[in-house]
Motif scaffolding. Structure first.
Motif, PDB file in Angstrom:
ATOM      1  N   LEU A   1       0.836  -1.197   0.000  1.00  0.00           N
ATOM      2  CA  LEU A   1       0.000   0.000   0.000  1.00  0.00           C
ATOM      3  C   LEU A   1       0.870   1.244   0.000  1.00  0.00           C
ATOM      4  CD1 LEU A   1      -2.601  -0.987   2.762  1.00  0.00           C
ATOM      5  CD2 LEU A   1      -2.846  -1.256   0.290  1.00  0.00           C
ATOM      6  N   SER A   2       0.415   2.253  -0.720  1.00  0.00           N
ATOM      7  CA  SER A   2       1.109   3.538  -0.670  1.00  0.00           C
ATOM      8  C   SER A   2       0.836   4.178   0.689  1.00  0.00           C
ATOM      9  CB  SER A   2       0.600   4.454  -1.780  1.00  0.00           C
ATOM     10  OG  SER A   2      -0.733   4.873  -1.502  1.00  0.00           O
ATOM     11  N   LYS A   3       1.573   5.218   1.017  1.00  0.00           N
ATOM     12  CA  LYS A   3       1.362   5.942   2.268  1.00  0.00           C
ATOM     13  C   LYS A   3      -0.080   6.431   2.353  1.00  0.00           C
ATOM     14  CE  LYS A   3       2.327   9.031   5.700  1.00  0.00           C
ATOM     15  NZ  LYS A   3       1.028   9.197   6.289  1.00  0.00           N
TER      16      LYS A   3
ATOM     17  N   THR B  18     -11.481  10.918  -4.726  1.00  0.00           N
ATOM     18  CA  THR B  18     -10.122  10.401  -4.533  1.00  0.00           C
ATOM     19  C   THR B  18     -10.119   9.297  -3.482  1.00  0.00           C
ATOM     20  OG1 THR B  18      -9.172  12.527  -5.188  1.00  0.00           O
ATOM     21  CG2 THR B  18      -7.747  11.028  -3.947  1.00  0.00           C
ATOM     22  N   VAL B  19     -10.879   9.475  -2.421  1.00  0.00           N
ATOM     23  CA  VAL B  19     -11.004   8.423  -1.400  1.00  0.00           C
ATOM     24  C   VAL B  19     -11.527   7.153  -2.058  1.00  0.00           C
ATOM     25  CG1 VAL B  19     -12.253   7.677   0.673  1.00  0.00           C
ATOM     26  CG2 VAL B  19     -11.333  10.002   0.538  1.00  0.00           C
ATOM     27  N   ARG B  20     -12.547   7.291  -2.877  1.00  0.00           N
ATOM     28  CA  ARG B  20     -13.129   6.113  -3.541  1.00  0.00           C
ATOM     29  C   ARG B  20     -12.139   5.457  -4.492  1.00  0.00           C
ATOM     30  NH1 ARG B  20     -18.913   9.084  -4.049  1.00  0.00           N
ATOM     31  NH2 ARG B  20     -19.540   8.669  -1.902  1.00  0.00           N
ATOM     32  N   ALA B  21     -11.320   6.252  -5.138  1.00  0.00           N
ATOM     33  CA  ALA B  21     -10.281   5.695  -6.018  1.00  0.00           C
ATOM     34  C   ALA B  21      -9.253   4.919  -5.194  1.00  0.00           C
ATOM     35  CB  ALA B  21      -9.602   6.805  -6.813  1.00  0.00           C
ATOM     36  N   TYR B  22      -8.859   5.478  -4.039  1.00  0.00           N
ATOM     37  CA  TYR B  22      -7.937   4.764  -3.151  1.00  0.00           C
ATOM     38  C   TYR B  22      -8.558   3.454  -2.674  1.00  0.00           C
ATOM     39  CZ  TYR B  22      -4.530   8.579  -2.693  1.00  0.00           C
ATOM     40  OH  TYR B  22      -3.556   9.515  -2.924  1.00  0.00           O
ATOM     41  N   LEU B  23      -9.833   3.500  -2.282  1.00  0.00           N
ATOM     42  CA  LEU B  23     -10.510   2.291  -1.815  1.00  0.00           C
ATOM     43  C   LEU B  23     -10.569   1.225  -2.902  1.00  0.00           C
ATOM     44  CD1 LEU B  23     -13.375   3.853   0.311  1.00  0.00           C
ATOM     45  CD2 LEU B  23     -11.439   2.516   1.157  1.00  0.00           C
ATOM     46  N   LYS B  24     -10.798   1.646  -4.134  1.00  0.00           N
ATOM     47  CA  LYS B  24     -10.818   0.701  -5.254  1.00  0.00           C
ATOM     48  C   LYS B  24      -9.448   0.042  -5.409  1.00  0.00           C
ATOM     49  CE  LYS B  24     -11.938   0.372 -10.163  1.00  0.00           C
ATOM     50  NZ  LYS B  24     -12.451   1.087 -11.329  1.00  0.00           N
TER      51      LYS B  24
END
Length: 103
Positions: A38-40, A68-74
């Motif tokens: 995972l990235s930071k 952006t949160v949703r993109a990270y979650l994906k």
């Protein structure tokens, strides 16, 4: 269903409580970060998710958009090989449980 309500249409509503503070729960988010690459920022999102935060709350806390949160979650779901946000939290907690069960 304990603590939930079933309406006539078959929909279920349940009271969900935050899992808690990762720092005080024995979770090692650095271990999850390394194991799943995972990235930071992804690790930051996971930390907030474990605390029970919504996408909107995560976005506000991290100073990013909900999209952006949703993109990270994906991305996180793909890296962990799971399909839900609940499964993300479960996978992180399973790391702690596996570590605690070792002698």
């Amino acid at each position: 269903l304990d603590g939930g309500v079933l309406d006539p249409e078959g929909k279920v509503a349940a009271l969900v409580e935050p899992i808690g503070d990762p720092e005080n729960s024995g979770l090692d988010l650095n271990k999850a970060k390394g194991l799943y690459r995972l990235s930071k920022r992804e690790a930051d999102v996971v930390e907030e998710l474990v605390c029970g935060s919504t996408d909107k709350e995560i976005a506000a806390k991290l100073g990013i958009s909900v999209e952006t949160v949703r993109a990270y979650l994906k991305s996180i779901r793909a890296k962990l090989g799971v399909s839900t946000r609940t499964a993300i939290v479960s996978a992180v907690h399973n790391l702690r449980n596996a570590q605690q069960s070792k002698p």
